[in-house]
Design an enzyme around this catalytic site. Sequence first.
Site, PDB file in Angstrom:
ATOM      1  N   LYS A 194       0.798  -1.224   0.000  1.00 28.92           N
ATOM      2  CA  LYS A 194       0.000   0.000   0.000  1.00 28.92           C
ATOM      3  C   LYS A 194       0.835   1.279   0.000  1.00 28.92           C
ATOM      4  O   LYS A 194       0.479   2.256  -0.654  1.00 28.92           O
ATOM      5  CB  LYS A 194      -0.954   0.001   1.194  1.00 28.92           C
ATOM      6  CG  LYS A 194      -1.987  -1.113   1.140  1.00 28.92           C
ATOM      7  CD  LYS A 194      -2.894  -1.082   2.354  1.00 28.92           C
ATOM      8  CE  LYS A 194      -3.900  -2.222   2.324  1.00 28.92           C
ATOM      9  NZ  LYS A 194      -4.836  -2.165   3.462  1.00 28.92           N
TER      10      LYS A 194
ATOM     11  N   ASP B 178      -9.719   2.318   2.841  1.00 22.21           N
ATOM     12  CA  ASP B 178      -9.617   1.645   4.144  1.00 22.21           C
ATOM     13  C   ASP B 178     -10.232   2.469   5.276  1.00 22.21           C
ATOM     14  O   ASP B 178     -10.914   1.926   6.151  1.00 22.21           O
ATOM     15  CB  ASP B 178      -8.158   1.348   4.485  1.00 22.21           C
ATOM     16  CG  ASP B 178      -7.636   0.096   3.784  1.00 22.21           C
ATOM     17  OD1 ASP B 178      -8.447  -0.783   3.450  1.00 22.21           O
ATOM     18  OD2 ASP B 178      -6.405   0.004   3.578  1.00 22.21           O
TER      19      ASP B 178
END
Length: 271
Positions: free
Chosen positions: A65, A99
């Site tokens: 990420k 997220d």
Amino acid sequence: MKLFGVLGDPVSHSLSPVMHNAAFRALGMDCEYHAFRVNKDNLYNAIYGAYALGFGGLNLTIPLKEKALGIVDPADPAKQIGAVNTIDFKKGITGYNTDGVGARMALTGSGIEIKGKEVLLLGAGGAARAIAFQLAKDGASVIIANRTVERAESLAGEVSRVGRSTACGLDDLKNQIQNCDILINSTAAGMSPKISETIVTSDMMHKNLVVFDIVYNPINTMLLQEAKKAGARTIDGVMMLVYQGAEAFKIWTGCTPPVDVMEKAVRERLS
């Protein structure tokens, strides 16, 4: 047929394919979603390869990420967070982060108020970054606890630009937890195959605590088992997976996916 995928290392544990393929089938869309094991060194080639092959979009999981931020064109809030978990190819290679929204919706969907709460967040990786920024912006006071204190302090300093955030190590967790309303695990502790791991045990918790583990495989992680022993309220990681996935689905397709279908597919596979 339009292809989508999740990149990670490891990635065999991911239930994103089960979840997204269930949504595509429910909506009658000619799309398929697959998992691909990709390490950090090959991430650039994997992203540009998917773009060249005409993929509709990608998700990223551990440990890609943060590395992706320097490869894609990051949109807000991914740029601010410093981590990308969703990539869209409609206008070049654009990176997003869903997220934080997923974590917020998992909490609020369980009836948990965020504003004004004291949150202890375990971990300082890509998912932690997104959660910390989101909850701080939503009015929580976020304490970031990490084995490497310097990394927690660095993240807390960044998050402090949008809300309240401090940092600590893992050696004083019991005292920190006593003053907290919500405990969130954003580390890989307890994730299959290391299902016996937990950073926090029942003797460190109190009954008014909300314990949220973003690990979803297994659903009933060791942390959540310990929380139940302490009489604390628990939230498993399935709904964060589903909600962040639903946001990614909207980015890629412009359609609102059936969240109930996605959740059912994940829970059936895990059971």
